[in-house]
Design a protein around this motif. Structure first.
Motif: not given
Length: 198
Positions: A165, A104, A170
């Motif tokens: 993302n 990420d 995340q």
């Protein structure tokens, strides 16, 4: 014999009264792990920095689920005696970065007031940020000087993160360690010096 005794006495006295310029305040280091929702923005307030803080080192790491940091920022800084050691070549910067990161990425900004940080969280505009990382990253580590001539003048900071993302959450780890000047931590500054000399 008398000269040796005098020399030893002077040497012991010098070591006893020698001043340490400063220290990494590991007791008041900040380490926060937060989960950011997909496409969301969050603010992480940095706890009040200690009196006399002149530098900070921070590290941002994005981790996949179940990943752990290989080593904390505090443990890394034990090997570096002062902030100048961090800036000596690219090896120092690489040394601060995590060995493990997720796939990420995020953008982030650092603000010197709560109002500016909340505005960033609301609309995503980072024009009033002291530092803005516009290119998405999965890890970053930097050193910041805090004084009266830069944007970083206060004893508090607000980190804003924007998830890149679009589907999953995340996990972001923020670590901050302050460098405290020994004299300034006791309240000794130019203003106090002027008051005493009057």
């Amino acid at each position: 014999m008398q000269k040796k005794i005098t020399f030893i006495f002077l040497l012991i006295t010098a070591f006893t009264f020698a001043q340490i310029d400063g220290y990494w305040d590991k007791e008041r280091a900040t380490s926060k792990q937060v989960v950011v929702s997909a496409r969301d923005r969050i603010i992480i307030p940095l706890d009040e920095l200690p009196e006399g803080t002149t530098e900070i080192v921070y590290r941002i790491t994005l981790l996949d689920e179940n990943q752990q940091l290989s080593s904390s920022l505090v443990s890394i800084l034990k090997a570096i005696p002062d902030p100048t050691g961090i800036s000596q070549g690219s090896a120092g910067a690489i040394f601060l970065l995590s060995k493990i990161t997720g796939n990420d990425e995020c953008k982030y900004a650092i603000f010197n007031s709560k109002e500016k940080a909340l505005a960033y969280k609301k609309d995503g505009v980072a024009e009033k940020a002291c530092l803005y990382q516009n290119k998405p990253v999965n890890k970053d580590a930097r050193r910041i000087t805090i004084d009266g001539t830069t944007c970083f003048q206060t004893n508090a900071m607000w980190f804003g993160f924007e998830s890149k993302n679009w589907i999953l959450n995340q996990k972001i780890v923020l670590e901050v360690v302050p460098w405290v000047d020994a004299k300034l931590s006791r309240g000794w500054n130019v203003a106090h010096k002027k008051n005493l000399s009057m």
